[in-house]
Design a protein around this motif. Structure first.
Motif, PDB file in Angstrom:
ATOM      1  N   GLU A  78      37.848  39.868  42.403  1.00  0.00           N
ATOM      2  CA  GLU A  78      38.590  40.975  41.799  1.00  0.00           C
ATOM      3  C   GLU A  78      37.879  41.481  40.540  1.00  0.00           C
ATOM      4  OE1 GLU A  78      43.210  39.917  42.792  1.00  0.00           O
ATOM      5  OE2 GLU A  78      42.185  38.705  41.294  1.00  0.00           O
ATOM      6  N   GLU A  79      37.405  40.553  39.742  1.00  0.00           N
ATOM      7  CA  GLU A  79      36.707  40.923  38.511  1.00  0.00           C
ATOM      8  C   GLU A  79      35.464  41.764  38.817  1.00  0.00           C
ATOM      9  OE1 GLU A  79      34.771  38.678  34.645  1.00  0.00           O
ATOM     10  OE2 GLU A  79      35.994  37.531  36.040  1.00  0.00           O
ATOM     11  N   GLN A  80      34.701  41.345  39.804  1.00  0.00           N
ATOM     12  CA  GLN A  80      33.500  42.088  40.184  1.00  0.00           C
ATOM     13  C   GLN A  80      33.851  43.458  40.751  1.00  0.00           C
ATOM     14  OE1 GLN A  80      31.320  39.542  42.814  1.00  0.00           O
ATOM     15  NE2 GLN A  80      30.879  38.047  41.213  1.00  0.00           N
ATOM     16  N   ALA A  81      34.911  43.529  41.549  1.00  0.00           N
ATOM     17  CA  ALA A  81      35.309  44.811  42.149  1.00  0.00           C
ATOM     18  C   ALA A  81      35.746  45.802  41.074  1.00  0.00           C
ATOM     19  CB  ALA A  81      36.428  44.590  43.167  1.00  0.00           C
ATOM     20  N   ALA A 101      41.884  46.653  27.223  1.00  0.00           N
ATOM     21  CA  ALA A 101      43.089  46.976  27.982  1.00  0.00           C
ATOM     22  C   ALA A 101      43.617  45.707  28.624  1.00  0.00           C
ATOM     23  CB  ALA A 101      42.792  48.020  29.052  1.00  0.00           C
ATOM     24  N   ARG A 102      44.909  45.672  28.856  1.00  0.00           N
ATOM     25  CA  ARG A 102      45.548  44.476  29.401  1.00  0.00           C
ATOM     26  C   ARG A 102      45.328  44.325  30.902  1.00  0.00           C
ATOM     27  NH1 ARG A 102      51.274  43.359  30.528  1.00  0.00           N
ATOM     28  NH2 ARG A 102      51.465  45.601  30.424  1.00  0.00           N
ATOM     29  N   THR A 103      45.329  45.443  31.628  1.00  0.00           N
ATOM     30  CA  THR A 103      45.190  45.406  33.088  1.00  0.00           C
ATOM     31  C   THR A 103      44.147  46.445  33.522  1.00  0.00           C
ATOM     32  OG1 THR A 103      46.838  47.120  33.505  1.00  0.00           O
ATOM     33  CG2 THR A 103      47.661  44.843  33.329  1.00  0.00           C
ATOM     34  N   PRO A 104      43.657  46.349  34.758  1.00  0.00           N
ATOM     35  CA  PRO A 104      42.755  47.391  35.250  1.00  0.00           C
ATOM     36  C   PRO A 104      43.396  48.785  35.225  1.00  0.00           C
ATOM     37  CG  PRO A 104      42.546  45.459  36.627  1.00  0.00           C
ATOM     38  CD  PRO A 104      43.713  45.213  35.697  1.00  0.00           C
ATOM     39  N   ASP A 105      44.694  48.890  35.522  1.00  0.00           N
ATOM     40  CA  ASP A 105      45.360  50.199  35.459  1.00  0.00           C
ATOM     41  C   ASP A 105      45.381  50.730  34.028  1.00  0.00           C
ATOM     42  OD1 ASP A 105      45.839  50.432  38.168  1.00  0.00           O
ATOM     43  OD2 ASP A 105      47.840  49.547  38.044  1.00  0.00           O
TER      44      ASP A 105
END
Length: 64
Positions: free
Chosen positions: A12-15, A48-52
């Motif tokens: 997930e981190e790489q994506a 930021a806290r999340t990818p969104d």
């Protein structure tokens, strides 16, 4: 204390990092010690806290 999401898996981190590079031209990474996402935008370190949240920050140009 505000809710914190679970850390991303390695895949997930790489994506997310690949997507941020492709869409926004930034190098982004997840800080395991801070539990936050970090890119450089316009010479400023952004978090930021999340990818969104990261997408919203990068697309709106808001720096934290």
């Amino acid at each position: 204390m505000p809710w914190q999401p679970d850390p991303p898996s390695g895949n997930e981190e790489q994506a997310v990092a690949r997507h941020m590079r492709a869409e926004y031209g930034v190098i982004a990474w997840y800080g395991h010690a801070t539990g936050r996402w970090w890119p450089m935008q316009a010479g400023q370190l952004v978090d930021a806290r999340t990818p969104d949240d990261l997408r919203n920050t990068l697309s709106g140009g808001r720096l934290h």
